[in-house]
Design a protein around this motif. Structure first.
Motif, PDB file in Angstrom:
ATOM      1  N   VAL A  77      15.636  10.114   5.104  1.00  0.00           N
ATOM      2  CA  VAL A  77      15.854  10.090   6.546  1.00  0.00           C
ATOM      3  C   VAL A  77      15.888   8.648   7.030  1.00  0.00           C
ATOM      4  O   VAL A  77      14.953   7.886   6.785  1.00  0.00           O
ATOM      5  CB  VAL A  77      14.742  10.867   7.295  1.00  0.00           C
ATOM      6  CG1 VAL A  77      14.968  10.808   8.798  1.00  0.00           C
ATOM      7  CG2 VAL A  77      14.678  12.314   6.818  1.00  0.00           C
TER       8      VAL A  77
ATOM      9  N   TYR B  63      15.686   6.408  10.273  1.00  0.00           N
ATOM     10  CA  TYR B  63      15.244   6.523  11.658  1.00  0.00           C
ATOM     11  C   TYR B  63      15.255   5.140  12.308  1.00  0.00           C
ATOM     12  O   TYR B  63      16.291   4.682  12.761  1.00  0.00           O
ATOM     13  CB  TYR B  63      13.869   7.194  11.705  1.00  0.00           C
ATOM     14  CG  TYR B  63      13.304   7.453  13.084  1.00  0.00           C
ATOM     15  CD1 TYR B  63      14.118   7.685  14.187  1.00  0.00           C
ATOM     16  CD2 TYR B  63      11.936   7.480  13.288  1.00  0.00           C
ATOM     17  CE1 TYR B  63      13.588   7.933  15.445  1.00  0.00           C
ATOM     18  CE2 TYR B  63      11.395   7.734  14.541  1.00  0.00           C
ATOM     19  CZ  TYR B  63      12.225   7.954  15.615  1.00  0.00           C
ATOM     20  OH  TYR B  63      11.691   8.191  16.860  1.00  0.00           O
ATOM     21  N   THR B  64      14.153   4.419  12.298  1.00  0.00           N
ATOM     22  CA  THR B  64      14.077   3.140  13.001  1.00  0.00           C
ATOM     23  C   THR B  64      14.732   1.993  12.240  1.00  0.00           C
ATOM     24  O   THR B  64      15.113   1.003  12.838  1.00  0.00           O
ATOM     25  CB  THR B  64      12.615   2.754  13.274  1.00  0.00           C
ATOM     26  OG1 THR B  64      11.946   2.559  12.025  1.00  0.00           O
ATOM     27  CG2 THR B  64      11.908   3.818  14.109  1.00  0.00           C
TER      28      THR B  64
ATOM     29  N   ASP C 188      20.708  10.871   9.060  1.00  0.00           N
ATOM     30  CA  ASP C 188      20.546   9.768  10.009  1.00  0.00           C
ATOM     31  C   ASP C 188      20.154  10.409  11.327  1.00  0.00           C
ATOM     32  O   ASP C 188      20.939  11.137  11.917  1.00  0.00           O
ATOM     33  CB  ASP C 188      21.856   8.991  10.138  1.00  0.00           C
ATOM     34  CG  ASP C 188      21.756   7.818  11.100  1.00  0.00           C
ATOM     35  OD1 ASP C 188      20.796   7.756  11.898  1.00  0.00           O
ATOM     36  OD2 ASP C 188      22.657   6.964  11.063  1.00  0.00           O
ATOM     37  N   ARG C 189      18.940  10.148  11.775  1.00  0.00           N
ATOM     38  CA  ARG C 189      18.463  10.779  13.003  1.00  0.00           C
ATOM     39  C   ARG C 189      18.541   9.863  14.212  1.00  0.00           C
ATOM     40  O   ARG C 189      18.057  10.192  15.292  1.00  0.00           O
ATOM     41  CB  ARG C 189      17.052  11.334  12.824  1.00  0.00           C
ATOM     42  CG  ARG C 189      15.996  10.272  12.588  1.00  0.00           C
ATOM     43  CD  ARG C 189      14.600  10.817  12.678  1.00  0.00           C
ATOM     44  NE  ARG C 189      14.210  10.969  14.065  1.00  0.00           N
ATOM     45  CZ  ARG C 189      13.052  11.454  14.459  1.00  0.00           C
ATOM     46  NH1 ARG C 189      12.168  11.843  13.572  1.00  0.00           N
ATOM     47  NH2 ARG C 189      12.764  11.560  15.730  1.00  0.00           N
TER      48      ARG C 189
ATOM     49  N   GLY D 227      17.848   6.530  16.659  1.00  0.00           N
ATOM     50  CA  GLY D 227      16.584   5.929  17.063  1.00  0.00           C
ATOM     51  C   GLY D 227      16.315   4.573  16.443  1.00  0.00           C
ATOM     52  O   GLY D 227      15.169   4.158  16.296  1.00  0.00           O
ATOM     53  N   ARG D 228      17.377   3.862  16.087  1.00  0.00           N
ATOM     54  CA  ARG D 228      17.218   2.586  15.401  1.00  0.00           C
ATOM     55  C   ARG D 228      16.515   1.548  16.249  1.00  0.00           C
ATOM     56  O   ARG D 228      16.770   1.421  17.447  1.00  0.00           O
ATOM     57  CB  ARG D 228      18.609   2.056  15.005  1.00  0.00           C
ATOM     58  CG  ARG D 228      18.636   1.350  13.689  1.00  0.00           C
ATOM     59  CD  ARG D 228      18.586   2.267  12.481  1.00  0.00           C
ATOM     60  NE  ARG D 228      19.837   2.983  12.321  1.00  0.00           N
ATOM     61  CZ  ARG D 228      19.903   4.318  12.375  1.00  0.00           C
ATOM     62  NH1 ARG D 228      18.848   5.059  12.545  1.00  0.00           N
ATOM     63  NH2 ARG D 228      21.054   4.920  12.213  1.00  0.00           N
ATOM     64  N   GLU D 229      15.604   0.799  15.622  1.00  0.00           N
ATOM     65  CA  GLU D 229      14.935  -0.343  16.230  1.00  0.00           C
ATOM     66  C   GLU D 229      15.423  -1.648  15.611  1.00  0.00           C
ATOM     67  O   GLU D 229      15.158  -2.718  16.142  1.00  0.00           O
ATOM     68  CB  GLU D 229      13.420  -0.218  16.053  1.00  0.00           C
ATOM     69  CG  GLU D 229      12.834   0.969  16.795  1.00  0.00           C
ATOM     70  CD  GLU D 229      11.359   1.178  16.506  1.00  0.00           C
ATOM     71  OE1 GLU D 229      10.741   0.356  15.799  1.00  0.00           O
ATOM     72  OE2 GLU D 229      10.818   2.185  16.996  1.00  0.00           O
TER      73      GLU D 229
ATOM     74  N   ARG E 231      24.107  13.743  10.690  1.00  0.00           N
ATOM     75  CA  ARG E 231      23.529  12.967  11.785  1.00  0.00           C
ATOM     76  C   ARG E 231      22.966  13.970  12.779  1.00  0.00           C
ATOM     77  O   ARG E 231      23.683  14.872  13.210  1.00  0.00           O
ATOM     78  CB  ARG E 231      24.585  12.086  12.443  1.00  0.00           C
ATOM     79  CG  ARG E 231      25.140  11.064  11.474  1.00  0.00           C
ATOM     80  CD  ARG E 231      26.166  10.146  12.114  1.00  0.00           C
ATOM     81  NE  ARG E 231      26.944   9.410  11.134  1.00  0.00           N
ATOM     82  CZ  ARG E 231      26.511   8.372  10.436  1.00  0.00           C
ATOM     83  NH1 ARG E 231      25.289   7.930  10.625  1.00  0.00           N
ATOM     84  NH2 ARG E 231      27.282   7.775   9.560  1.00  0.00           N
TER      85      ARG E 231
ATOM     86  N   ALA F  13      11.543  11.609  19.747  1.00  0.00           N
ATOM     87  CA  ALA F  13      10.601  10.712  19.065  1.00  0.00           C
ATOM     88  C   ALA F  13       9.285  11.416  18.750  1.00  0.00           C
ATOM     89  O   ALA F  13       8.561  11.002  17.845  1.00  0.00           O
ATOM     90  CB  ALA F  13      10.347   9.479  19.922  1.00  0.00           C
TER      91      ALA F  13
ATOM     92  N   SER G 193       8.792  14.450  13.724  1.00  0.00           N
ATOM     93  CA  SER G 193       9.089  13.743  12.483  1.00  0.00           C
ATOM     94  C   SER G 193       9.871  14.687  11.580  1.00  0.00           C
ATOM     95  O   SER G 193       9.712  15.903  11.636  1.00  0.00           O
ATOM     96  CB  SER G 193       7.801  13.278  11.796  1.00  0.00           C
ATOM     97  OG  SER G 193       7.066  14.386  11.320  1.00  0.00           O
TER      98      SER G 193
END
Length: 173
Positions: A101, A103-104, A131-132, A134-136, A147, A152, A155
């Motif tokens: 997964v 995520y960030t 790919d969920r 929520g990228r940081e 996708r 948030a 999980s």
């Protein structure tokens, strides 16, 4: 991308085995003659182990641990995940990193730091099962089997049964 993704009453059901078949197709298209596979411990390591076998590749796939390079190490401590094991020379290598997964992007950043502790690859690409969003960090997968959007507060983690089949666990954080 034809995969089984169904949502009912606010819950999400993902067919991990159907997504794995899509990932296998995608990885085949990304493989070059000298591509090395490395999975992120633990879900990515499970995926790369099965992909390596299904693709009939020689040797053993690599495993990358993010434990020593996490930016939340103080909160998490040393996770009981696998240690990094790379049975190939990293220098100049074409490496396809696999994870369950995305995520960030923080885990990918950590495993890239770990990978560069072993040498300087010629090329590093990323393929993921899900790919969920929520990228940081500015991290993108070259291939994602699916996708999905999750709040948030939830999980998403890959689980492996005793028989080796995959399933997803969605939990409230």
């Amino acid at each position: 991308m034809s995969v089984s993704v169904a949502g009912t009453a606010g819950s999400l059901v993902l067919d991990a085995e159907a997504l794995y078949r899509e990932l296998l197709r995608g990885v085949r298209s990304l493989m070059g003659a000298n591509t090395q596979l490395a999975g992120v411990a633990s879900g990515g390591a499970w995926l790369v182990e099965r992909l390596h076998k299904d693709l009939g590749l020689p040797g053993t796939p690599g495993v990358l641990s993010s434990a020593l390079h996490r930016d939340d190490f103080a909160q998490r401590g040393m996770a009981s995940s696998a240690q990094t094991q790379l049975g190939f020379d990293v220098n100049g290598a074409d490496i396809l990193v696999l994870d369950d997964v995305l995520y960030t992007g923080r885990t990918v950043r950590a495993v890239l730091n770990e990978l560069y502790d072993y040498g300087r690859p010629g090329c590093v690409r990323l393929a993921v099962l899900v790919d969920r969003g929520g990228r940081e960090l500015p991290v993108a997968a070259e291939f994602a089997a699916a996708r999905v959007a999750l709040p948030a507060s939830q999980s998403l983690a890959l689980a492996r049964t005793d028989g080796g089949t995959f399933q997803f666990e969605v939990k409230e954080a």
